[in-house]
Design an enzyme around this catalytic site. Structure first.
Site, PDB file in Angstrom:
ATOM      1  N   LEU A 115       0.855  -1.131   0.006  1.00 49.24           N
ATOM      2  CA  LEU A 115      -0.043  -0.191   0.052  1.00 49.24           C
ATOM      3  C   LEU A 115       1.059   1.294  -0.030  1.00 49.24           C
ATOM      4  O   LEU A 115       0.385   2.335  -0.294  1.00 49.24           O
ATOM      5  CB  LEU A 115      -0.742  -0.045   1.102  1.00 49.24           C
ATOM      6  CG  LEU A 115      -1.958  -1.003   1.104  1.00 49.24           C
ATOM      7  CD1 LEU A 115      -2.864  -1.025   2.649  1.00 49.24           C
ATOM      8  CD2 LEU A 115      -3.024  -0.745   0.224  1.00 49.24           C
ATOM      9  N   GLY A 116       2.012   1.196   0.580  1.00 49.19           N
ATOM     10  CA  GLY A 116       3.192   2.191   0.417  1.00 49.19           C
ATOM     11  C   GLY A 116       3.985   1.728   1.408  1.00 49.19           C
ATOM     12  O   GLY A 116       4.279   0.907   1.980  1.00 49.19           O
TER      13      GLY A 116
ATOM     14  N   GLY B 120       7.439   3.712   3.809  1.00 46.86           N
ATOM     15  CA  GLY B 120       7.904   5.025   4.288  1.00 46.86           C
ATOM     16  C   GLY B 120       9.163   4.669   5.150  1.00 46.86           C
ATOM     17  O   GLY B 120       9.688   3.532   5.057  1.00 46.86           O
ATOM     18  N   ALA B 121       9.592   5.548   5.980  1.00 45.42           N
ATOM     19  CA  ALA B 121      10.868   5.473   6.831  1.00 45.42           C
ATOM     20  C   ALA B 121      10.724   4.354   7.764  1.00 45.42           C
ATOM     21  O   ALA B 121      11.693   3.623   8.028  1.00 45.42           O
ATOM     22  CB  ALA B 121      11.151   6.731   7.534  1.00 45.42           C
ATOM     23  N   PHE B 122       9.423   4.005   8.106  1.00 45.94           N
ATOM     24  CA  PHE B 122       9.412   3.068   9.239  1.00 45.94           C
ATOM     25  C   PHE B 122       9.170   1.665   8.587  1.00 45.94           C
ATOM     26  O   PHE B 122       9.235   0.469   9.475  1.00 45.94           O
ATOM     27  CB  PHE B 122       8.181   3.498   9.929  1.00 45.94           C
ATOM     28  CG  PHE B 122       8.391   4.435  10.950  1.00 45.94           C
ATOM     29  CD1 PHE B 122       7.293   5.620  11.019  1.00 45.94           C
ATOM     30  CD2 PHE B 122       9.302   4.686  11.837  1.00 45.94           C
ATOM     31  CE1 PHE B 122       7.408   6.694  11.688  1.00 45.94           C
ATOM     32  CE2 PHE B 122       9.390   5.721  12.807  1.00 45.94           C
ATOM     33  CZ  PHE B 122       8.615   6.938  12.456  1.00 45.94           C
ATOM     34  N   GLY B 123       8.717   1.489   7.456  1.00 47.31           N
ATOM     35  CA  GLY B 123       8.851   0.222   6.641  1.00 47.31           C
ATOM     36  C   GLY B 123       7.746   0.087   5.714  1.00 47.31           C
ATOM     37  O   GLY B 123       7.335   1.286   5.509  1.00 47.31           O
ATOM     38  N   ILE B 124       7.238  -0.973   5.407  1.00 47.01           N
ATOM     39  CA  ILE B 124       6.503  -1.182   4.139  1.00 47.01           C
ATOM     40  C   ILE B 124       4.886  -1.530   4.645  1.00 47.01           C
ATOM     41  O   ILE B 124       4.961  -2.489   5.501  1.00 47.01           O
ATOM     42  CB  ILE B 124       6.790  -2.147   3.142  1.00 47.01           C
ATOM     43  CG1 ILE B 124       8.437  -1.667   2.716  1.00 47.01           C
ATOM     44  CG2 ILE B 124       6.055  -2.244   2.027  1.00 47.01           C
ATOM     45  CD1 ILE B 124       9.059  -2.775   2.011  1.00 47.01           C
ATOM     46  N   VAL B 125       3.900  -0.980   4.031  1.00 47.59           N
ATOM     47  CA  VAL B 125       2.685  -1.287   4.519  1.00 47.59           C
ATOM     48  C   VAL B 125       1.997  -2.288   3.345  1.00 47.59           C
ATOM     49  O   VAL B 125       2.232  -1.840   2.333  1.00 47.59           O
ATOM     50  CB  VAL B 125       1.767  -0.153   4.712  1.00 47.59           C
ATOM     51  CG1 VAL B 125       0.472  -0.272   5.313  1.00 47.59           C
ATOM     52  CG2 VAL B 125       2.466   0.758   5.567  1.00 47.59           C
TER      53      VAL B 125
ATOM     54  N   ASP C  65       6.094  13.479  12.828  1.00 49.80           N
ATOM     55  CA  ASP C  65       6.180  13.349  11.537  1.00 49.80           C
ATOM     56  C   ASP C  65       4.785  13.536  10.882  1.00 49.80           C
ATOM     57  O   ASP C  65       4.352  12.515  10.049  1.00 49.80           O
ATOM     58  CB  ASP C  65       6.546  12.001  11.172  1.00 49.80           C
ATOM     59  CG  ASP C  65       7.377  11.830   9.729  1.00 49.80           C
ATOM     60  OD1 ASP C  65       7.652  10.617   9.336  1.00 49.80           O
ATOM     61  OD2 ASP C  65       7.403  13.108   9.026  1.00 49.80           O
TER      62      ASP C  65
END
Ligand SMILES: *[C@@H]1O[C@H](CO)[C@@H](O)[C@H](O)[C@H]1NC(C)=O
Ligand SMILES: *[C@@H]1O[C@H](CO)[C@@H](O)[C@H](O)[C@H]1NC(C)=O
Ligand SMILES: *[C@@H]1O[C@H](CO)[C@@H](O)[C@H](O)[C@H]1NC(C)=O
Ligand SMILES: *[C@@H]1O[C@H](CO)[C@@H](O)[C@H](O)[C@H]1NC(C)=O
Ligand SMILES: *[C@@H]1O[C@H](CO)[C@@H](O)[C@H](O)[C@H]1NC(C)=O
Ligand SMILES: *[C@@H]1O[C@H](CO)[C@@H](O)[C@H](O)[C@H]1NC(C)=O
Ligand SMILES: *[C@@H]1O[C@H](CO)[C@@H](O)[C@H](O)[C@H]1NC(C)=O
Ligand SMILES: *[C@@H]1O[C@H](CO)[C@@H](O)[C@H](O)[C@H]1NC(C)=O
Ligand SMILES: *[C@@H]1O[C@H](CO)[C@@H](O)[C@H](O)[C@H]1NC(C)=O
Ligand SMILES: *[C@@H]1O[C@H](CO)[C@@H](O)[C@H](O)[C@H]1NC(C)=O
Ligand SMILES: *[C@@H]1O[C@H](CO)[C@@H](O)[C@H](O)[C@H]1NC(C)=O
Length: 822
Positions: free
Chosen positions: A528-529, A531-536, A653
């Site tokens: 789904l997307g 980002g810095a924290f990981g993948i969704v 953030d």
């Protein structure tokens, strides 16, 4: 090497000249002295010339040892020494005086050693006996001090040790400092050998030799250790029984051979012989050695015979050698009996959790080797494969020993009591976990660059530098870094702990297995997307009642979790207890091995970023009314996070990518709590770039405390984006550079009374000009560079709802706080 050879040759020469001259005396009187010089002869020779007493130079140093050695053989075999722990510098002097006996002083007058024991006994002479004993006598020829009564690591024929007496090994063959082993005739009559821990001298309670002469029905306890004139070594019992120390026959003639019983630096006790006749050149040979296998010696609180991480191998002469395993190196290259250290990093702190351990480590297999007593767990029954896997997956595990067909001992560093033994360990396999490559452990790890998730708004640094200071700020601040420890209000920690630990898990969070989530996401198929924290990933979970729920599964970048493992559950629970209609709900989580996953409600209408910036028709902006609702929703979510939930949370953030829209287009903030969860504090400043370009407040960049005001800043930026449907930093065409930085442009427009420009072509907004201007003013208040000037989120809500008048905002980056940024 060359120089030591030279010394050695030199020394043999001296010895020869001495034995030829043979004029050196064997008795000294009060006042006689001797000085340590490179080319001096011994001070004394025994009458037969067998033993010498004087200064012996230590190889490769300018240091001398006051000692007794064999005068007629070429090896420098020291049988007694005075100052092993403090060798004497060149020019040191030993003198016989009536009060103190022998006194050794350095050239600058520092006392190095003396025969303290004789204090004021009226010494009148020193006599060097043919047995190798140097004796101080009083006026009546009574012996008041003898080297035989103060042995180091050697016994000579006719020398005895009384109860409480001991031999102490030297540190190395060529270092005469106190070593790690002792031979002691205990007060109970038992002759024992054990190791000690340097430098304290703590005695390890385990003995590796015991004569067991403690007295019994049939025999009496030992009173002396006797090395008799015929070369027999025995413990003398109270009733004159002789308990042989070694079962081997000695049968060596003291007429033909020099004999010495030496506690070697490696802990063994050996009877050596050397032919007296100079025609024979076989040197020192071993008559017997005790114990039979010193490698089997185990201590609870020490390294054993060899150093740590080393292992002991018995030679044919029953003397041990020590060896480092592959990829382990001697800590001190000059000490082969010392400890070994791995040439790679391992352990839980160093493990790169983002990587599969099988990519990092490989097993080096050794056979017939064990390190008893370094175990921390025994797994049984276990197969060899299970044993290896278990060690590989366990960051504590450095070595696994597989033995007995079904037993797996896992061990951690430092390993101790290492032993190689073909006989008793024939079935043992040692799997040493070593790092595959020794270049990859660059620490700290390389920084993570947060990629922008879309390609429309490329940042143009050069352009922005042309703008005023606030533009510079905005851009330079984009490298700001999140200081996570301060993110959550510390004073609420106790409260949280209480509510979490003492009331049990007060959330309805479901704990998923990794397999469940793998299945739910169809093998992490649909992204789904990221980002810095990981993948969704998108997923569907079966929720008992045969109803299916769509979820978003966030697989955290395990690299970031590194230090956060312990806190994971706590922090997840903090996130779990937050319930607000403007927050995305956390439904569950998963902790599995290195993986940490969070399961959120699925938000069907995507991100605010997509909603604002990806409208199919550039001209057709999303509804103004809806945008206002969203702006208020985001503000409400933030008020809740900042002020209303049990643990106050600073998001860190806030940006349109982190604001999602549900079925009803309610704004729902996501990713809150993660900054804290991932524990980004100072130690991580070089590795974890947090906050996102354009949305970060000056505090990140300056060494200022991080407060909820950082979210207010970001909210102000997002509010301007909601108003204008424009990214906060945008590449602009020639001639439009002034619009590249949204916050600057918005202020310029507001100052010039031209807020219309911000919503060009948006008739809905243009028709609501009063509201538009108010929103721009609120946003400018929020993006004040001085955090003190920013309103709280609650104030923002009041202003948005009209319950509070909006004052005229100041210029966001006033001269007074234009920080010197470079
Ligand atoms: C002898 O040694 C003892 C302790 O090692 C020290 O206190 C004393 O001063 C020394 N005596 C001389 C004469 O150096
Ligand atoms: C050496 O010392 C021993 C014991 O004190 C003594 O019996 C012996 O006579 C001495 N030998 C010589 C040669 O002085
Ligand atoms: C001194 O030199 C000899 C001969 O080279 C060598 O066997 C011995 O180990 C050396 N000892 C020291 C103190 O280095
Ligand atoms: C012997 O070893 C000790 C301890 O490592 C060290 O301090 C000392 O300098 C060494 N002595 C010599 C003569 O090398
Ligand atoms: C002890 O050693 C002596 C000399 O080698 C030998 O005669 C005697 O039998 C030994 N005693 C025992 C108990 O082994
Ligand atoms: C890496 O390992 C190789 C082989 O074991 C060794 O030769 C090399 O010196 C090591 N490099 C470093 C940096 O330790
Ligand atoms: C960032 O983007 C570049 C180019 O698309 C890519 O090579 C790199 O792997 C990305 N880095 C991360 C951390 O996603
Ligand atoms: C399970 O289903 C119920 C009712 O459909 C829903 O309220 C609940 O949130 C669901 N739980 C999870 C973990 O999805
Ligand atoms: C499923 O329902 C049963 C019975 O209502 C309940 O005991 C169980 O905990 C539920 N499991 C899950 C995963 O919700
Ligand atoms: C928003 O979500 C609703 C419900 O899932 C859906 O019907 C609608 O098409 C979505 N709108 C957009 C723009 O994706
Ligand atoms: C990082 O955070 C941890 C946990 O809060 C703390 O123990 C540690 O001291 C912090 N490190 C630094 C450098 O602030």
């Amino acid at each position: 090497m060359a120089s030591s050879m030279l010394l050695f040759l030199l020394y043999s020469l001296i010895l020869q000249s001495i034995s030829v001259a043979a004029q050196t005396k064997s008795t000294i009187a009060i006042g006689d002295s001797h000085t340590a010089e490179s080319n001096t002869s011994p001070w004394l020779l025994s009458p037969s010339g067998d033993f010498a007493f004087g200064f012996l130079p230590l190889n490769d140093t300018n240091l001398f040892l006051l000692s007794i050695w064999y005068a007629k053989i070429s090896e420098n075999t020291v049988v007694w020494y005075a100052n092993g722990d403090s060798p004497a510098p060149k020019g040191s002097k030993v003198e016989l005086n009536a009060n103190d006996g022998l006194v050794l002083t350095s050239p600058n007058g520092v006392g190095l050693w003396n025969t303290t024991e004789v204090l004021n006994s009226g010494v009148s002479r020193g006599v060097f006996n043919d047995t190798g004993n140097f004796v101080l006598q009083d006026g009546n020829f009574n012996n008041i001090w003898e080297t035989f009564k103060h042995p180091n690591d050697n016994l000579l024929p006719s020398q005895v040790i009384d109860k409480g007496g001991k031999l102490s090994s030297r540190l190395k063959e060529s270092n005469f400092s106190k070593g790690r082993f002792e031979l002691l005739l205990q007060d109970d009559g038992n002759l024992v050998m054990h190791s000690i821990n340097l430098p304290s001298g703590y005695i390890n309670k385990e003995n590796y030799y015991e004569s067991k002469t403690v007295g019994s029905d049939t025999s009496s306890a030992g009173t002396q250790l006797v090395f008799d004139r015929s070369g027999y070594l025995y413990v003398l019992g109270e009733e004159n029984e002789k308990y042989n120390v070694s079962e081997q026959e000695s049968g060596v003639s003291t007429i033909d051979f020099y004999l010495r019983a030496t506690l070697n630096f490696d802990g063994t006790f050996t009877l050596f012989k050397h032919p007296k006749s100079s025609t024979e050149s076989e040197g020192w040979t071993i008559v017997w050695t005790m114990p039979d296998n010193i490698c089997t010696y185990n201590v609870e609180l020490g390294s054993g015979v060899c150093g740590y991480n080393s292992f002991c191998k018995l030679g044919n002469d029953k003397r041990p050698t020590c060896q480092c395993p592959n990829r382990y190196l001697l800590v001190d290259p000059d000490d082969p009996f010392g400890s070994c250290k791995p040439d790679f990093i391992q352990g839980c702190a160093e493990d790169e959790l983002s990587k599969n351990r099988n990519d990092l480590y490989v097993f080096d297999t050794l056979t017939q080797i064990d390190w008893p007593k370094a175990d921390y767990v025994l797994q049984k029954p276990f197969t060899e494969e299970e044993c290896k896997k278990s060690c590989m997956d366990d960051c504590f595990c450095s070595v696994a020993i597989f033995r007995l067909g079904d037993s797996c001992w896992k061990k951690k560093l430092p390993l101790s009591n290492g032993i190689y033994d073909a006989a008793t360990l024939s079935d043992a396999k040692a799997f040493l976990k070593v790092r595959k490559d020794n270049t990859s452990y660059v620490f700290p790890p390389a920084p993570i660059i947060v990629n922008k998730t879309n390609n429309r708004g490329t940042l143009v640094l050069v352009v922005s530098v042309l703008f005023g200071s606030s533009a510079i700020l905005n851009v330079v601040l984009s490298v700001a870094i999140c200081v996570g420890t301060t993110i959550v209000f510390q004073y609420k920690k106790k409260l949280r702990r209480f509510s979490q630990s003492d009331t049990g898990v007060s959330t309805n969070l479901r704990c998923f297995t990794y397999e469940e989530l793998e299945e739910a996401t169809n093998g992490f198929d649909k992204e789904l997307g990221r980002g810095a924290f990981g993948i969704v990933y998108e997923g569907v979970i079966n929720n008992n009642t045969s109803s299916e729920t769509r979820v978003a599964v966030k697989k955290l970048n395990s690299f970031l979790l590194d230090q956060a493992h312990k806190e994971f559950r706590n922090e997840v629970n903090v996130i779990g207890v937050t319930h607000h209609k403007n927050l995305v709900r956390l439904l569950g989580f998963c902790e599995s091995g290195r993986e940490r996953l969070l399961v959120y409600e699925y938000m069907s209408n995507g991100t605010l970023a997509h909603f604002l910036f990806n409208a199919d028709d550039e001209k057709q902006k999303p509804s103004w009314k809806l945008r206002l609702e969203i702006a208020i929703g985001v503000a409400r979510g933030l008020v809740y996070l900042h002020e209303e939930c049990i643990t106050r949370i600073i998001h860190c953030d806030i940006k349109p990518q982190n604001i999602l829209l549900d079925d009803n287009f309610n704004a729902r903030i996501s990713d809150f709590g993660l900054a804290k969860l991932l524990n980004m504090n100072e130690s991580k400043t070089n590795t974890g770039i947090r906050g996102t370009k354009g949305y970060v407040a000056v505090e990140w960049f300056k060494n200022m405390p991080i407060t909820a005001m950082v979210d207010v800043y970001s909210y102000g930026v997002v509010l301007l984006e909601i108003i204008s449907c424009r990214r906060c930093v945008q590449e602009m065409d020639q001639g439009e550079e002034e619009k590249a930085i949204l916050t600057d442009w918005a202020y310029d427009c507001y100052r010039d009374g031209a807020v219309d420009a911000l919503v060009e072509g948006d008739n809905e907004a243009l028709d609501d000009k009063g509201k538009l201007e108010k929103l721009v003013m609120i946003a400018i208040w929020c993006v004040q560079e001085d955090p003190v000037l920013r309103p709280s989120m609650r104030n923002v809500i009041h202003m948005l709802e009209g319950t509070v008048e909006v004052q005229v905002p100041p210029y966001p980056s006033p001269v007074s706080i234009q920080y010197s940024l470079i």
